[in-house]
Design a protein around this motif. Structure first.
Motif, PDB file in Angstrom:
ATOM      1  N   PRO A 177      20.536  17.143 -18.510  1.00 23.08           N
ATOM      2  CA  PRO A 177      19.605  16.026 -18.359  1.00 23.08           C
ATOM      3  C   PRO A 177      19.592  15.530 -16.917  1.00 23.08           C
ATOM      4  O   PRO A 177      20.609  15.559 -16.227  1.00 23.08           O
ATOM      5  CB  PRO A 177      20.172  14.959 -19.316  1.00 23.08           C
ATOM      6  CG  PRO A 177      21.617  15.301 -19.460  1.00 23.08           C
ATOM      7  CD  PRO A 177      21.693  16.797 -19.368  1.00 23.08           C
ATOM      8  N   LEU A 178      18.435  15.085 -16.442  1.00 21.59           N
ATOM      9  CA  LEU A 178      18.347  14.585 -15.076  1.00 21.59           C
ATOM     10  C   LEU A 178      18.983  13.209 -14.932  1.00 21.59           C
ATOM     11  O   LEU A 178      19.452  12.842 -13.858  1.00 21.59           O
ATOM     12  CB  LEU A 178      16.883  14.529 -14.630  1.00 21.59           C
ATOM     13  CG  LEU A 178      16.147  15.876 -14.583  1.00 21.59           C
ATOM     14  CD1 LEU A 178      14.751  15.699 -14.013  1.00 21.59           C
ATOM     15  CD2 LEU A 178      16.936  16.894 -13.774  1.00 21.59           C
ATOM     16  N   VAL A 179      18.994  12.452 -16.022  1.00 25.14           N
ATOM     17  CA  VAL A 179      19.636  11.134 -16.025  1.00 25.14           C
ATOM     18  C   VAL A 179      20.735  11.153 -17.078  1.00 25.14           C
ATOM     19  O   VAL A 179      20.492  11.489 -18.235  1.00 25.14           O
ATOM     20  CB  VAL A 179      18.616  10.013 -16.333  1.00 25.14           C
ATOM     21  CG1 VAL A 179      19.308   8.652 -16.330  1.00 25.14           C
ATOM     22  CG2 VAL A 179      17.473  10.030 -15.326  1.00 25.14           C
TER      23      VAL A 179
ATOM     24  N   LYS B  52      23.427   3.725  -9.973  1.00 28.95           N
ATOM     25  CA  LYS B  52      24.218   4.618  -9.134  1.00 28.95           C
ATOM     26  C   LYS B  52      23.561   5.983  -9.043  1.00 28.95           C
ATOM     27  O   LYS B  52      22.938   6.443  -9.964  1.00 28.95           O
ATOM     28  CB  LYS B  52      25.634   4.754  -9.711  1.00 28.95           C
ATOM     29  CG  LYS B  52      26.428   3.476  -9.686  1.00 28.95           C
ATOM     30  CD  LYS B  52      27.824   3.724 -10.259  1.00 28.95           C
ATOM     31  CE  LYS B  52      28.650   2.451 -10.228  1.00 28.95           C
ATOM     32  NZ  LYS B  52      29.999   2.671 -10.800  1.00 28.95           N
ATOM     33  N   LYS B  53      23.748   6.602  -7.883  1.00 33.34           N
ATOM     34  CA  LYS B  53      23.239   7.937  -7.676  1.00 33.34           C
ATOM     35  C   LYS B  53      24.406   8.898  -7.553  1.00 33.34           C
ATOM     36  O   LYS B  53      25.484   8.540  -7.098  1.00 33.34           O
ATOM     37  CB  LYS B  53      22.386   8.016  -6.397  1.00 33.34           C
ATOM     38  CG  LYS B  53      21.197   7.065  -6.401  1.00 33.34           C
ATOM     39  CD  LYS B  53      20.158   7.496  -7.408  1.00 33.34           C
ATOM     40  CE  LYS B  53      18.967   6.537  -7.402  1.00 33.34           C
ATOM     41  NZ  LYS B  53      17.952   6.914  -8.367  1.00 33.34           N
TER      42      LYS B  53
ATOM     43  N   GLU C   5      23.175   7.329 -14.556  1.00 36.18           N
ATOM     44  CA  GLU C   5      23.296   7.897 -13.222  1.00 36.18           C
ATOM     45  C   GLU C   5      22.332   9.071 -13.054  1.00 36.18           C
ATOM     46  O   GLU C   5      22.052   9.803 -13.996  1.00 36.18           O
ATOM     47  CB  GLU C   5      24.734   8.361 -12.974  1.00 36.18           C
ATOM     48  CG  GLU C   5      25.734   7.219 -12.897  1.00 36.18           C
ATOM     49  CD  GLU C   5      27.119   7.699 -12.493  1.00 36.18           C
ATOM     50  OE1 GLU C   5      27.348   8.930 -12.552  1.00 36.18           O
ATOM     51  OE2 GLU C   5      27.948   6.867 -12.121  1.00 36.18           O
ATOM     52  N   SER C   6      21.829   9.220 -11.832  1.00 38.73           N
ATOM     53  CA  SER C   6      20.885  10.300 -11.539  1.00 38.73           C
ATOM     54  C   SER C   6      21.078  10.755 -10.098  1.00 38.73           C
ATOM     55  O   SER C   6      21.596  10.004  -9.268  1.00 38.73           O
ATOM     56  CB  SER C   6      19.437   9.826 -11.761  1.00 38.73           C
ATOM     57  OG  SER C   6      19.141   8.725 -10.919  1.00 38.73           O
ATOM     58  N   PRO C   7      20.669  11.977  -9.778  1.00 39.46           N
ATOM     59  CA  PRO C   7      20.839  12.472  -8.405  1.00 39.46           C
ATOM     60  C   PRO C   7      19.908  11.770  -7.423  1.00 39.46           C
ATOM     61  O   PRO C   7      18.860  11.243  -7.802  1.00 39.46           O
ATOM     62  CB  PRO C   7      20.499  13.963  -8.531  1.00 39.46           C
ATOM     63  CG  PRO C   7      19.641  14.055  -9.741  1.00 39.46           C
ATOM     64  CD  PRO C   7      20.126  12.996 -10.684  1.00 39.46           C
TER      65      PRO C   7
ATOM     66  N   TRP D  50      11.201   9.092  -8.416  1.00 39.51           N
ATOM     67  CA  TRP D  50      10.527   9.499  -9.640  1.00 39.51           C
ATOM     68  C   TRP D  50      11.031   8.721 -10.844  1.00 39.51           C
ATOM     69  O   TRP D  50      12.207   8.411 -10.951  1.00 39.51           O
ATOM     70  CB  TRP D  50      10.738  10.998  -9.877  1.00 39.51           C
ATOM     71  CG  TRP D  50      10.156  11.832  -8.784  1.00 39.51           C
ATOM     72  CD1 TRP D  50      10.751  12.176  -7.603  1.00 39.51           C
ATOM     73  CD2 TRP D  50       8.847  12.391  -8.742  1.00 39.51           C
ATOM     74  NE1 TRP D  50       9.898  12.924  -6.839  1.00 39.51           N
ATOM     75  CE2 TRP D  50       8.730  13.074  -7.514  1.00 39.51           C
ATOM     76  CE3 TRP D  50       7.774  12.394  -9.634  1.00 39.51           C
ATOM     77  CZ2 TRP D  50       7.556  13.743  -7.140  1.00 39.51           C
ATOM     78  CZ3 TRP D  50       6.617  13.069  -9.278  1.00 39.51           C
ATOM     79  CH2 TRP D  50       6.511  13.728  -8.036  1.00 39.51           C
ATOM     80  N   GLU D  51      10.113   8.433 -11.740  1.00 37.93           N
ATOM     81  CA  GLU D  51      10.444   7.780 -13.015  1.00 37.93           C
ATOM     82  C   GLU D  51      10.356   8.821 -14.126  1.00 37.93           C
ATOM     83  O   GLU D  51       9.397   9.593 -14.187  1.00 37.93           O
ATOM     84  CB  GLU D  51       9.457   6.654 -13.293  1.00 37.93           C
ATOM     85  CG  GLU D  51       9.662   5.964 -14.631  1.00 37.93           C
ATOM     86  CD  GLU D  51       8.583   4.946 -14.929  1.00 37.93           C
ATOM     87  OE1 GLU D  51       8.644   4.356 -16.030  1.00 37.93           O
ATOM     88  OE2 GLU D  51       7.690   4.749 -14.091  1.00 37.93           O
ATOM     89  N   VAL D  52      11.359   8.849 -14.990  1.00 42.20           N
ATOM     90  CA  VAL D  52      11.318   9.732 -16.156  1.00 42.20           C
ATOM     91  C   VAL D  52      10.531   9.015 -17.252  1.00 42.20           C
ATOM     92  O   VAL D  52      11.000   8.037 -17.828  1.00 42.20           O
ATOM     93  CB  VAL D  52      12.739  10.080 -16.646  1.00 42.20           C
ATOM     94  CG1 VAL D  52      12.673  10.992 -17.865  1.00 42.20           C
ATOM     95  CG2 VAL D  52      13.546  10.751 -15.530  1.00 42.20           C
ATOM     96  N   VAL D  53       9.321   9.500 -17.533  1.00 47.95           N
ATOM     97  CA  VAL D  53       8.465   8.824 -18.516  1.00 47.95           C
ATOM     98  C   VAL D  53       8.620   9.398 -19.919  1.00 47.95           C
ATOM     99  O   VAL D  53       8.327   8.725 -20.904  1.00 47.95           O
ATOM    100  CB  VAL D  53       6.980   8.858 -18.086  1.00 47.95           C
ATOM    101  CG1 VAL D  53       6.779   8.042 -16.827  1.00 47.95           C
ATOM    102  CG2 VAL D  53       6.485  10.275 -17.870  1.00 47.95           C
TER     103      VAL D  53
END
Length: 210
Positions: free
Chosen positions: A174-176, A3-4, A181-183, A189-192
């Motif tokens: 946090p971005l996620v 979900k976004k 969930e993330s915007p 983009w992948e959070v590495v």
């Protein structure tokens, strides 16, 4: 499917900082960097920079081959750190004339020939660089938390980052989220890597394969 959701509001008031920070590695290790009392100026803490540059050393290796863009330079802590470690070129950008003069003074003091300091609106310059086909291996995004800069800057990095390049993004949240969930603006983009230190959430991002 993940979900976004829209970006959450972030705290306006960040942690208090000292009047200076220091470069923590490379040729200019322990060099002090003064911190001006400017709106939104909040240098990346030493502990965070140490972690982030360990990540970058592991993922990208030789700094001598890397072109770096520090889009919201502020104190210059991230850009000078990259240059100190031997980055091929570091472009440091800030819209504040007083901050830019300070960055230029430090650059001259260090005789840092691998640094270019520009006074410009970060988003406008990012668009211009992309239109000119400029590419960077590492991009630092550390904008003021209380502004919606990250959601506008990251999409511009799509055309600025090299294949396999990395974007560092710092934020007050946090971005996620814990539930995944993330915007919407993070979808390419992948959070590495990600971590948290106090009120600082920091992330390394890489473009998803098309």
């Amino acid at each position: 499917m993940q979900k976004k959701k829209p970006a959450a509001k972030v705290p306006v008031h960040g942690p208090q900082h000292a009047k200076q920070v220091r470069i923590i590695g490379g040729s200019w290790k322990r060099t002090p960097l003064p911190v001006l009392e400017a709106l939104g100026l909040r240098p990346t803490p030493d502990r965070v920079r140490e972690t982030v540059f360990n990540w970058l050393n592991h993922l990208r290796g030789d700094w001598g081959n890397l072109r770096v863009l520090d889009l919201f330079a502020g104190s210059g802590a991230l850009g000078f750190e990259a240059a100190s470690r031997g980055a091929q070129q570091v472009t440091m950008v800030d819209a504040n004339a007083v901050i830019v003069r300070q960055l230029q003074a430090i650059q001259e003091k260090l005789n840092a020939t691998n640094i270019v300091v520009q006074r410009a609106d970060a988003l406008a310059l990012a668009q211009s660089l992309a239109q000119r086909g400029q590419k960077f291996d590492v991009i630092f995004l550390d904008p003021p938390y209380q502004e919606d800069f990250l959601s506008r800057a990251l999409p511009l990095c799509d055309k600025l980052v090299t294949e396999g390049g990395l974007v560092y993004a710092e934020s007050g949240l946090p971005l996620v989220s814990d539930d995944g969930e993330s915007p919407d603006w993070l979808e390419n983009w992948e959070v590495v890597r990600q971590d948290k230190a106090g009120m600082v959430h920091f992330h390394l991002l890489q473009r998803r394969a098309v």
